[in-house]
Every structure is written in structure tokens, then in C-alpha cells.
Design a protein around this motif. Structure first.
Motif, PDB file in Angstrom:
ATOM      1  N   THR A  45       0.850  -1.178   0.000  1.00 45.90           N
ATOM      2  CA  THR A  45       0.000   0.000   0.000  1.00 45.90           C
ATOM      3  C   THR A  45       0.888   1.231   0.000  1.00 45.90           C
ATOM      4  N   PRO A  46       0.667   2.172  -0.908  1.00 51.59           N
ATOM      5  CA  PRO A  46       1.529   3.349  -0.955  1.00 51.59           C
ATOM      6  C   PRO A  46       1.437   4.163   0.334  1.00 51.59           C
ATOM      7  N   LEU A  47       2.588   4.629   0.770  1.00 48.70           N
ATOM      8  CA  LEU A  47       2.636   5.518   1.917  1.00 48.70           C
ATOM      9  C   LEU A  47       2.591   6.945   1.407  1.00 48.70           C
ATOM     10  N   ALA A  48       1.966   7.796   2.140  1.00 49.61           N
ATOM     11  CA  ALA A  48       1.923   9.193   1.754  1.00 49.61           C
ATOM     12  C   ALA A  48       3.331   9.774   1.828  1.00 49.61           C
ATOM     13  N   TYR A  49       3.629  10.671   0.926  1.00 48.02           N
ATOM     14  CA  TYR A  49       4.926  11.339   0.944  1.00 48.02           C
ATOM     15  C   TYR A  49       5.025  12.129   2.244  1.00 48.02           C
ATOM     16  N   ALA A  50       6.079  11.922   2.985  1.00 51.11           N
ATOM     17  CA  ALA A  50       6.275  12.664   4.235  1.00 51.11           C
ATOM     18  C   ALA A  50       7.755  12.700   4.564  1.00 51.11           C
ATOM     19  N   VAL A  51       8.268  13.896   4.778  1.00 53.24           N
ATOM     20  CA  VAL A  51       9.651  14.056   5.208  1.00 53.24           C
ATOM     21  C   VAL A  51       9.698  13.700   6.692  1.00 53.24           C
ATOM     22  N   PRO A  52      10.541  12.729   7.084  1.00 49.30           N
ATOM     23  CA  PRO A  52      10.576  12.342   8.493  1.00 49.30           C
ATOM     24  C   PRO A  52      11.184  13.431   9.366  1.00 49.30           C
ATOM     25  N   SER A  53      10.793  13.441  10.613  1.00 48.05           N
ATOM     26  CA  SER A  53      11.378  14.376  11.582  1.00 48.05           C
ATOM     27  C   SER A  53      12.794  13.923  11.898  1.00 48.05           C
ATOM     28  N   PRO A  54      13.689  14.871  12.182  1.00 48.95           N
ATOM     29  CA  PRO A  54      15.063  14.484  12.549  1.00 48.95           C
ATOM     30  C   PRO A  54      15.057  13.623  13.815  1.00 48.95           C
ATOM     31  N   GLY A  55      15.886  12.596  13.827  1.00 48.06           N
ATOM     32  CA  GLY A  55      16.014  11.722  14.989  1.00 48.06           C
ATOM     33  C   GLY A  55      17.409  11.822  15.571  1.00 48.06           C
ATOM     34  N   GLU A  90      18.102   6.875   3.393  1.00 49.58           N
ATOM     35  CA  GLU A  90      16.720   6.627   3.015  1.00 49.58           C
ATOM     36  C   GLU A  90      16.202   7.843   2.277  1.00 49.58           C
ATOM     37  N   GLY A  91      15.262   7.621   1.361  1.00 46.09           N
ATOM     38  CA  GLY A  91      14.721   8.742   0.618  1.00 46.09           C
ATOM     39  C   GLY A  91      13.432   8.403  -0.097  1.00 46.09           C
ATOM     40  N   GLN A  92      12.791   9.472  -0.558  1.00 48.62           N
ATOM     41  CA  GLN A  92      11.530   9.345  -1.275  1.00 48.62           C
ATOM     42  C   GLN A  92      11.385  10.580  -2.156  1.00 48.62           C
ATOM     43  N   CYS A  93      10.760  10.418  -3.314  1.00 47.31           N
ATOM     44  CA  CYS A  93      10.518  11.557  -4.193  1.00 47.31           C
ATOM     45  C   CYS A  93       9.223  11.352  -4.961  1.00 47.31           C
ATOM     46  N   GLU A  94       8.678  12.459  -5.430  1.00 53.59           N
ATOM     47  CA  GLU A  94       7.442  12.433  -6.228  1.00 53.59           C
ATOM     48  C   GLU A  94       7.679  13.174  -7.525  1.00 53.59           C
ATOM     49  N   GLY A  95       7.094  12.649  -8.603  1.00 51.50           N
ATOM     50  CA  GLY A  95       7.294  13.244  -9.926  1.00 51.50           C
ATOM     51  C   GLY A  95       8.646  12.804 -10.460  1.00 51.50           C
ATOM     52  N   GLY A  96       8.907  13.068 -11.698  1.00 50.53           N
ATOM     53  CA  GLY A  96      10.184  12.684 -12.276  1.00 50.53           C
ATOM     54  C   GLY A  96      10.371  11.180 -12.317  1.00 50.53           C
ATOM     55  N   GLN A  97      11.541  10.754 -12.756  1.00 45.72           N
ATOM     56  CA  GLN A  97      11.861   9.334 -12.850  1.00 45.72           C
ATOM     57  C   GLN A  97      12.662   8.842 -11.648  1.00 45.72           C
ATOM     58  N   ALA A  98      13.667   9.641 -11.249  1.00 45.63           N
ATOM     59  CA  ALA A  98      14.570   9.190 -10.184  1.00 45.63           C
ATOM     60  C   ALA A  98      15.281  10.377  -9.561  1.00 45.63           C
ATOM     61  N   MET A  99      15.832  10.127  -8.394  1.00 49.10           N
ATOM     62  CA  MET A  99      16.715  11.104  -7.755  1.00 49.10           C
ATOM     63  C   MET A  99      18.023  10.393  -7.444  1.00 49.10           C
ATOM     64  N   THR A 100      19.085  11.153  -7.452  1.00 53.61           N
ATOM     65  CA  THR A 100      20.408  10.619  -7.167  1.00 53.61           C
ATOM     66  C   THR A 100      20.945  11.322  -5.929  1.00 53.61           C
ATOM     67  N   TYR A 101      21.623  10.570  -5.082  1.00 56.33           N
ATOM     68  CA  TYR A 101      22.252  11.165  -3.908  1.00 56.33           C
ATOM     69  C   TYR A 101      23.729  10.800  -3.900  1.00 56.33           C
ATOM     70  N   ALA A 126       6.885   3.395  -1.172  1.00 53.49           N
ATOM     71  CA  ALA A 126       7.427   3.601   0.172  1.00 53.49           C
ATOM     72  C   ALA A 126       8.826   4.190   0.057  1.00 53.49           C
ATOM     73  N   PRO A 127       9.317   4.796   1.132  1.00 54.44           N
ATOM     74  CA  PRO A 127      10.705   5.260   1.103  1.00 54.44           C
ATOM     75  C   PRO A 127      11.643   4.095   0.799  1.00 54.44           C
ATOM     76  N   GLN A 128      12.750   4.401   0.159  1.00 55.84           N
ATOM     77  CA  GLN A 128      13.741   3.396  -0.205  1.00 55.84           C
ATOM     78  C   GLN A 128      14.982   3.615   0.635  1.00 55.84           C
ATOM     79  N   GLY A 129      15.843   2.613   0.746  1.00 57.03           N
ATOM     80  CA  GLY A 129      17.030   2.774   1.576  1.00 57.03           C
ATOM     81  C   GLY A 129      18.174   1.869   1.175  1.00 57.03           C
ATOM     82  N   ASN A 130      19.371   2.312   1.552  1.00 58.95           N
ATOM     83  CA  ASN A 130      20.609   1.555   1.365  1.00 58.95           C
ATOM     84  C   ASN A 130      21.485   1.798   2.583  1.00 58.95           C
TER      85      ASN A 130
END
Length: 159
Positions: A45-55, A90-101, A126-130
């Protein structure tokens, strides 16, 4: 003869009553009809786009947004890490094809060297991670690059 007839009738009625009461020979247990399986989702189930709070374990973050048609990127270096720490991006983006970090060494002696980099697909459910072992101590800056169609994106680095 009348007594014998009554005895026979009583015996027959007793056998019928015992059969109705469950005294019949053991029958094979019956399996209840199986429930109709509920449909399972093939995709998460898709998660809503949300920037996480700093931990407390965050060492860096970058957030990209279009604000009134202007591209803005906010980059923060939060904390230092030790050589044995694994860094999770970890990251997430909307629109476009991809983001690079890219994780860059932000210590004065590191001269901005790229420690590692990667790509996340936009519009992922969902957010992705490495996770990486960078083998040094210090601080990192995360540099975020997005496609021209990307509306918003975030990347965090935690230890």
C-alpha cells in the motif's frame, strides 16, 4: 403377545433416541467449508509522501521542493559518526523518474570527496534505503540531484 409388541416398540424407540442423541457409531469428522480467501495485494500500500522528523541518529539530510516555481534544496549536516558506524540512506521523491544522492566527506581534510552514491526511483510506494560502511569518522553532506519533473524529494542519513 401384547407385552412383546410393547417391548419391541420401546426398544426401537430407545435405539432411535440414542441415534438422535449422538450415540451412533463414530463418523468421520467433517471439515468445515474453507473460507473464501481474501484477495491479497500484489503491491504494498503506498505511503503518503512525508519528510521524516530528525532523529537522534541522523547525521545529514537534504530536502528538495518546488516553492512557487523555484527549486529549493535545504541541506543539513547534523552529527558526526565513527569509523565503525554503518550509514543508512533513506529517501523518497514524487514526480520525475529518479533522484540521485551522493555522500560527500564534509570534514576539512576530506575535501568533499564522494564516499558513496546511489539512485532511488520516484513515485515508489514507500521510502527506499541503502546501508553503507564508509570506514572513516567525521561528518558527511548528502547532495541530492533530481529530474526536472520532480516535485519534491528528501534524503536522510542515519548511523
Amino acid at each position: 403377545m401384547a407385552v412383546r409388541g410393547k417391548t419391541l416398540v420401546v426398544t426401537v424407540l430407545a435405539l432411535v433416541a440414542m441415534g438422535a442423541a449422538g450415540c451412533a457409531p463414530e463418523a468421520e469428522p467433517t471439515t468445515p467449508p474453507s473460507a473464501v480467501p481474501s484477495p491479497t495485494a500484489d503491491r504494498p500500500t503506498p505511503l503518503a509522501y512525508a519528510v521524516p522528523s530528525p532523529g537522534p541518529s541522523e547525521v545529514a539530510r537534504a530536502v528538495y521542493e518546488l516553492v512557487e516555481g523555484v527549486n529549493t534544496t535545504d541541506t543539513v549536516v547534523s552529527d558526526a559518526f565513527e569509523a565503525g558506524d554503518a550509514l543508512t540512506v533513506e529517501g523518497q521523491c514524487e514526480g520525475g523518474q529518479a533522484m540521485t544522492y551522493a555522500l560527500r566527506d564534509s570534514t576539512p581534510e576530506g575535501e568533499g570527496a564522494v564516499l558513496t552514491s546511489g539512485t532511488f526511483a520516484c513515485d515508489s510506494p514507500a521510502p527506499q534505503g541503502n546501508t553503507y560502511a564508509v570506514g572513516l569518522s567525521g561528518t558527511v553532506q548528502v547532495v541530492l540531484t533530481v529530474d526536472s519533473d520532480t516535485e519534491r524529494a528528501w534524503v536522510t542519513v542515519t548511523k
